[in-house]
Scaffold this motif. Structure first.
Motif: not given
Length: 327
Positions: A275-283
């Motif tokens: 659910x965390x989009x910022x983590x996805x962007x960081x990955x």
């Protein structure tokens, strides 16, 4: 003179008394009271005595055995008839005898006929009451005939009206008789009904043949399912296993739904990753940097291979690699 008058008076009294006795005797003889015979009395109840009178004869099997002693009205539908019977006949009349009222000839007086019973009962006694049977009188017959003739006349009139209506073509029957088109249509309908019935019979026969073949032929699948008990048990086991599997699948789906609900409702790592989009962007950024670093590393290695200082080292490594492949 006085003696002659007294004699006349005596003679007159004698004549009067004699006449009275003579008339009384004639009356008693006419009423057939059987004064000089031993008698007994039996009775019977009737609904209609049909003109029977006191003193009329009583017969048993066509033989005169006594007279009617008394006729009394019990109520509006019951009349009691007392009969004086000769005592010598008592052993022949049984308690199951039946009394009827008839006529002595075509125009004779009314009489009481006693019809013998089956003879299984005991003989009657003085004062007994026997069964009765009331015949239909002539007046009743004439009344019935009159009513019947009136009904026949009414029926004939109605039949004449119905016949005239049929001849004129009124009503369904008249239309069927006079309208040839309707008659043809009716005939065609009957023919179609006959054909339909014949085809229905053929279909039923074919269905019976199919059912018989299914019952007797075990080579077909349906025949095996019906006749083969082993296949039936296997099919039953398969159905039971399918039912158990469906229960387990339902339980698995329930557990999966509970797990998904827990993931969505809790704050764990999986929920955070999903659910965390910022983590996805960081990955994504990290993977991009790794790819870029790898590409630059590859470029640096190629540059080192062609550099005069390190070129000899890489060539030595290539020779060793080829030597290992040959060995």
């Amino acid at each position: 003179m006085k003696q002659s008058k007294s004699q006349k008076i005596r003679l007159g009294l004698f004549v009067i008394i004699g006449t009275i006795l003579f008339v009384t005797g004639i009356y008693l003889i006419g009423q057939r009271q059987d004064m000089f015979k031993k008698t007994f009395t039996i009775s019977s109840y009737f609904q209609n005595v049909i003109g029977l009178q006191k003193g009329n004869n009583v017969r048993y099997s066509g033989i005169d055995i006594g007279t009617v002693k008394n006729i009394s009205m019990i109520n509006d539908s019951t009349i009691k008839v007392d009969m004086t019977i000769e005592e010598k006949i008592i052993s022949h009349i049984k308690k199951d005898a039946i009394a009827t009222i008839g006529s002595d000839g075509l125009v004779g007086n009314m009489i009481v006929n006693i019809v013998p019973g089956k003879g299984t009962e005991a003989s009657v006694k003085n004062g007994d009451i026997i069964e009765s049977y009331s015949k239909i009188g002539a007046d009743d017959i004439l009344t019935t005939l009159g009513s019947s003739s009136e009904n026949i006349a009414i029926l004939a009139s109605d039949l004449l009206k119905i016949t005239n209506a049929i001849i004129e073509g009124k009503g369904t029957i008249g239309m069927l008789i006079n309208d040839t088109l309707v008659a043809k249509n009716l005939s065609q309908s009957i023919y179609n009904l006959k054909v339909t019935s014949f085809k229905a019979t053929e279909s039923v026969n074919e269905l019976n043949a199919i059912l018989t073949d299914i019952k007797t032929n075990e080579n077909t699948l349906l025949g095996q399912m019906i006749n083969d008990t082993i296949s039936g048990r296997k099919l039953k086991n398969i159905v039971s296993n399918l039912e158990a599997s469906s229960i387990e699948i339902e339980s698995l789906l329930k557990n999966s739904n509970d797990l998904i609900n827990n993931i969505n409702s809790n704050g764990g790592a999986v929920n955070y990753i999903l659910n965390d989009t910022s983590l996805v962007n960081s990955l994504k950024s990290t993977i991009k940097n790794v790819n870029e670093g790898t590409d630059k590393f590859n470029q640096s290695m190629e540059a080192l291979k062609h550099n005069f200082l390190t070129r000899g080292y890489f060539r030595k490594l290539e020779r060793l690699e080829k030597k290992k492949q040959l060995d």
